[in-house]
Design a protein around this motif. Sequence first.
Motif, PDB file in Angstrom:
ATOM      1  N   ALA A  15    -104.518   3.897  33.196  1.00  0.00           N
ATOM      2  CA  ALA A  15    -104.788   4.703  32.006  1.00  0.00           C
ATOM      3  C   ALA A  15    -106.189   5.274  32.106  1.00  0.00           C
ATOM      4  O   ALA A  15    -107.085   4.656  32.692  1.00  0.00           O
ATOM      5  CB  ALA A  15    -104.656   3.853  30.750  1.00  0.00           C
ATOM      6  N   VAL A  16    -106.376   6.435  31.506  1.00  0.00           N
ATOM      7  CA  VAL A  16    -107.713   7.003  31.366  1.00  0.00           C
ATOM      8  C   VAL A  16    -108.324   6.383  30.113  1.00  0.00           C
ATOM      9  O   VAL A  16    -107.746   6.465  29.027  1.00  0.00           O
ATOM     10  CB  VAL A  16    -107.675   8.542  31.243  1.00  0.00           C
ATOM     11  N   PHE A  25    -110.847   4.890  34.735  1.00  0.00           N
ATOM     12  CA  PHE A  25    -109.503   4.317  34.783  1.00  0.00           C
ATOM     13  C   PHE A  25    -109.515   2.804  34.583  1.00  0.00           C
ATOM     14  O   PHE A  25    -110.452   2.120  34.972  1.00  0.00           O
ATOM     15  CB  PHE A  25    -108.837   4.639  36.120  1.00  0.00           C
ATOM     16  N   SER A  82     -99.954  12.107  35.593  1.00  0.00           N
ATOM     17  CA  SER A  82    -100.810  11.147  36.288  1.00  0.00           C
ATOM     18  C   SER A  82    -102.129  10.931  35.546  1.00  0.00           C
ATOM     19  O   SER A  82    -102.515  11.724  34.692  1.00  0.00           O
ATOM     20  CB  SER A  82    -101.107  11.631  37.712  1.00  0.00           C
ATOM     21  N   GLU A  83    -102.800   9.874  35.925  1.00  0.00           N
ATOM     22  CA  GLU A  83    -104.115   9.584  35.352  1.00  0.00           C
ATOM     23  C   GLU A  83    -105.106  10.704  35.672  1.00  0.00           C
ATOM     24  O   GLU A  83    -106.011  10.992  34.875  1.00  0.00           O
ATOM     25  CB  GLU A  83    -104.643   8.222  35.831  1.00  0.00           C
ATOM     26  N   HIS A  86    -104.386  13.502  33.221  1.00  0.00           N
ATOM     27  CA  HIS A  86    -104.949  13.086  31.926  1.00  0.00           C
ATOM     28  C   HIS A  86    -106.462  13.312  31.900  1.00  0.00           C
ATOM     29  O   HIS A  86    -107.000  13.847  30.934  1.00  0.00           O
ATOM     30  CB  HIS A  86    -104.684  11.599  31.663  1.00  0.00           C
ATOM     31  N   ALA A 105    -100.705   6.531  32.069  1.00  0.00           N
ATOM     32  CA  ALA A 105    -100.057   7.404  33.050  1.00  0.00           C
ATOM     33  C   ALA A 105     -98.812   6.711  33.601  1.00  0.00           C
ATOM     34  O   ALA A 105     -98.919   5.732  34.330  1.00  0.00           O
ATOM     35  CB  ALA A 105    -101.029   7.732  34.176  1.00  0.00           C
TER      36      ALA A 105
END
Length: 182
Positions: A15-16, A25, A82-83, A86, A105
């Motif tokens: 995840a961001v 991340f 995707s991260e 994001h 993500a």
Amino acid sequence: MISVGQKFPEFSKLAVVSLEKGKEFETITSDYLTNEDDVWTTIFWWPKDFTFVCPTEIAEFNKNFGEFSDRNTRLIGASTDSEFVHLAWRNNHDDLRGLKFPMLADTSKSLAEDLGILTNDDQKVAYRATFIIDPQGIIRWVSVNDLSVGRNVKEVLRVLDGLQTDELCPCNWEKGQETLTV
């Protein structure tokens, strides 16, 4: 589609969580949803980054972040992008730079598939789905909108308030109103 009363599926996703270089991340797992601190979770999905309706919803959840925190509820946003997408979107969209919650993500689309919220077309993107999950990891509310219609964050908060009373709440009930007695 997975529904009320079922355990939220197990997952481990990037995840961001920040725009700070080197701290962008973080891995979030389903263990994050179950806890002994009586913390609820609201996870909401949008179809795609860099679109039109999605940032209005994400920004509105962010504006209401304090309302969710006041209800001892964490927020997680998610899509099948995707991260890196994001992160680029957050860096390039004024309303998304200051997000206070992670952007999950699901690039493999495995979690969206387990939830049953993928569209049935060639794109296989997530519907606008919202899940309220109790501290034991059980889904207590699900709402799904078609791709073209944004959700109502105030309604998510109203339902969360009702669920957290653990009482009978009549139609159109709002926090502070009487609940039903049997």
